[in-house]
Design a protein around this motif. Structure first.
Motif, short mmCIF file in Angstrom:
data_model
loop_
_atom_site.label_atom_id
_atom_site.label_comp_id
_atom_site.label_asym_id
_atom_site.label_seq_id
_atom_site.Cartn_x
_atom_site.Cartn_y
_atom_site.Cartn_z
N LEU A 76 -3.08 10.54 -11.45
CA LEU A 76 -1.93 9.76 -11.03
C LEU A 76 -2.11 8.39 -11.67
O LEU A 76 -3.08 7.69 -11.37
N LEU A 77 -1.22 8.03 -12.58
CA LEU A 77 -1.27 6.73 -13.26
C LEU A 77 -0.14 5.88 -12.72
O LEU A 77 1.03 6.20 -12.90
N ASN A 78 -0.51 4.81 -12.03
CA ASN A 78 0.45 3.96 -11.35
C ASN A 78 0.51 2.59 -12.01
O ASN A 78 -0.52 1.94 -12.20
N PHE A 79 1.71 2.14 -12.36
CA PHE A 79 1.94 0.80 -12.91
C PHE A 79 2.45 -0.07 -11.78
O PHE A 79 3.42 0.29 -11.11
N TRP A 80 1.82 -1.22 -11.56
CA TRP A 80 2.14 -2.05 -10.41
C TRP A 80 1.92 -3.52 -10.72
O TRP A 80 1.42 -3.87 -11.79
N ALA A 81 2.28 -4.37 -9.77
CA ALA A 81 2.04 -5.81 -9.88
C ALA A 81 1.91 -6.40 -8.47
O ALA A 81 2.49 -5.87 -7.52
N THR A 82 1.17 -7.48 -8.36
CA THR A 82 0.97 -8.11 -7.06
C THR A 82 2.25 -8.73 -6.52
O THR A 82 2.41 -8.88 -5.31
N TRP A 83 3.18 -9.10 -7.39
CA TRP A 83 4.44 -9.73 -6.99
C TRP A 83 5.53 -8.70 -6.66
O TRP A 83 6.65 -9.07 -6.34
N CYS A 84 5.20 -7.42 -6.69
CA CYS A 84 6.16 -6.33 -6.48
C CYS A 84 5.94 -5.74 -5.08
O CYS A 84 4.99 -4.98 -4.88
N PRO A 85 6.79 -6.08 -4.08
CA PRO A 85 6.58 -5.58 -2.71
C PRO A 85 6.45 -4.06 -2.58
O PRO A 85 5.53 -3.59 -1.90
N PRO A 86 7.30 -3.23 -3.25
CA PRO A 86 7.09 -1.78 -3.10
C PRO A 86 5.77 -1.31 -3.70
O PRO A 86 5.16 -0.37 -3.20
N CYS A 87 5.31 -2.00 -4.75
CA CYS A 87 4.02 -1.66 -5.36
C CYS A 87 2.90 -1.88 -4.35
O CYS A 87 2.04 -1.02 -4.15
N VAL A 88 2.90 -3.05 -3.75
CA VAL A 88 1.87 -3.42 -2.79
C VAL A 88 1.93 -2.50 -1.56
O VAL A 88 0.89 -2.09 -1.03
N ASP A 89 3.14 -2.14 -1.13
CA ASP A 89 3.30 -1.27 0.04
C ASP A 89 2.71 0.12 -0.18
O ASP A 89 2.18 0.72 0.76
N GLU A 90 2.82 0.65 -1.40
CA GLU A 90 2.36 2.02 -1.63
C GLU A 90 0.86 2.12 -1.92
O GLU A 90 0.29 3.20 -1.82
N LEU A 91 0.21 1.04 -2.26
CA LEU A 91 -1.21 1.10 -2.63
C LEU A 91 -2.13 1.65 -1.53
O LEU A 91 -3.00 2.48 -1.83
N PRO A 92 -1.98 1.24 -0.27
CA PRO A 92 -2.86 1.83 0.76
C PRO A 92 -2.69 3.35 0.89
O PRO A 92 -3.66 4.08 1.09
N MET A 93 -1.47 3.84 0.75
CA MET A 93 -1.22 5.28 0.83
C MET A 93 -1.87 6.00 -0.36
O MET A 93 -2.49 7.06 -0.19
N ILE A 94 -1.75 5.42 -1.55
CA ILE A 94 -2.37 6.00 -2.74
C ILE A 94 -3.89 6.01 -2.58
O ILE A 94 -4.56 6.99 -2.90
N ASP A 95 -4.43 4.92 -2.05
CA ASP A 95 -5.88 4.83 -1.85
C ASP A 95 -6.35 5.89 -0.85
O ASP A 95 -7.38 6.54 -1.07
N ALA A 96 -5.62 6.07 0.23
CA ALA A 96 -5.99 7.09 1.23
C ALA A 96 -5.93 8.48 0.62
O ALA A 96 -6.82 9.32 0.85
N PHE A 97 -4.91 8.73 -0.20
CA PHE A 97 -4.80 10.02 -0.88
C PHE A 97 -6.01 10.23 -1.79
O PHE A 97 -6.63 11.29 -1.79
N TRP A 98 -6.35 9.21 -2.58
CA TRP A 98 -7.47 9.33 -3.51
C TRP A 98 -8.77 9.60 -2.74
O TRP A 98 -9.56 10.46 -3.13
N ARG A 99 -9.00 8.88 -1.67
CA ARG A 99 -10.23 9.06 -0.89
C ARG A 99 -10.32 10.49 -0.33
O ARG A 99 -11.39 11.08 -0.28
#
Length: 186
Positions: A76-99
Motif C-alpha cells: 500500500l503506497l500512500n501519498f500524504w502531507a501534514t497539512w492535509c486533514p484527510p491524510c492525517v485522519d487516515e494514518l492511524p487506521m493505516i498504521d493499525a492495519f499494517w501492525r
C-alpha cells in the motif's frame, strides 16, 4: 377582455429566469462531471516495471528508503502531507492495519509530499510503525505517474505481490478499502 400588460411582463421575466436557472444548472452539472473525471485515477501501463520501484527516498531519520525492497509483496503506497486533514485522519487506521497484517506480508509505505521538518515534527507527536519517505514535490510527479492526474491528496496505490496495481484511490481510505485489498493482494 383587455390584456394585462403587467402579466405579460411577469410571464416573460419568469421565463427568462427559468432559462437562466436551467443554463446555470446545466453548467454546474457539466462542471461537476469534469471535476469527477479529472479526479478519477488513470490507468498505469505495466506497473511492475514502473519507475517507482527504482526510487529511493530519505526517511525522517535520514536513512535511505529503497522502493525496490518492497517489490514482490503486497504494498500500500500512500501519498500524504501534514497539512492535509484527510491524510492525517487516515494514518492511524493505516498504521493499525499494517501492525495487524505485516506478518502476513502486507507492506505499507507513506511518501510525504511535504517539508521534511514538518514531517519530523508530526511523526514525533504521532509515530507510525510503517516506512515513511520524504518525497517532497517530486512525490507529486510520482503520484501523477501512478494515475493521480489531478495531483490531489491523499492518494493511495494498492499493489499486488507481482507489482501490478490492484486499485488506486483518490481521497481518504476506509476500513473496507483495506479489507478488500487484503483479500485481493495475494
Amino acid at each position: 377582455m383587455k390584456d394585462n400588460p403587467g402579466m405579460k411582463h411577469q410571464s416573460s421575466g419568469a421565463s427568462r429566469r427559468n432559462v437562466i436557472l436551467g443554463a446555470g444548472a446545466a453548467a454546474a452539472v457539466a462542471g461537476m462531471g469534469l471535476a469527477l473525471w479529472r479526479w478519477e485515477p488513470k490507468a498505469v501501463m505495466d506497473a511492475s516495471h514502473h519507475p517507482v520501484w527504482s526510487g529511493q527516498f530519505e526517511t525522517p531519520s535520514g536513512e535511505g528508503l529503497r522502493m525496490s525492497t518492497f517489490h514482490g509483496k503486497p504494498l500500500l503506497l500512500n501519498f500524504w502531507a501534514t497539512w492535509c486533514p484527510p491524510c492525517v485522519d487516515e494514518l492511524p487506521m493505516i498504521d493499525a492495519f499494517w501492525r495487524e497484517h505485516a506478518l502476513n506480508g502486507h507492506q505499507v509505505v507513506a511518501l510525504a509530499i511535504d517539508q521534511p521538518s514538518a514531517v519530523r515534527r508530526f511523526l514525533d507527536r504521532h509515530p507510525l510503525g510503517f516506512s515513511v519517505g520524504m518525497a517532497g514535490l517530486a512525490g507529486t510527479e510520482l503520484a501523477k505517474s501512478l494515475g493521480n492526474a489531478a495531483g490531489g491528496l491523499p492518494f493511495t496505490v494498492f499493489f499486488k505481490a507481482d507489482g501490478s496495481i490492484w486499485r488506486q484511490k483518490m481521497g481518504q481510505l476506509t476500513k473496507d478499502d483495506l479489507i478488500q485489498w487484503r483479500a485481493a493482494a495475494v
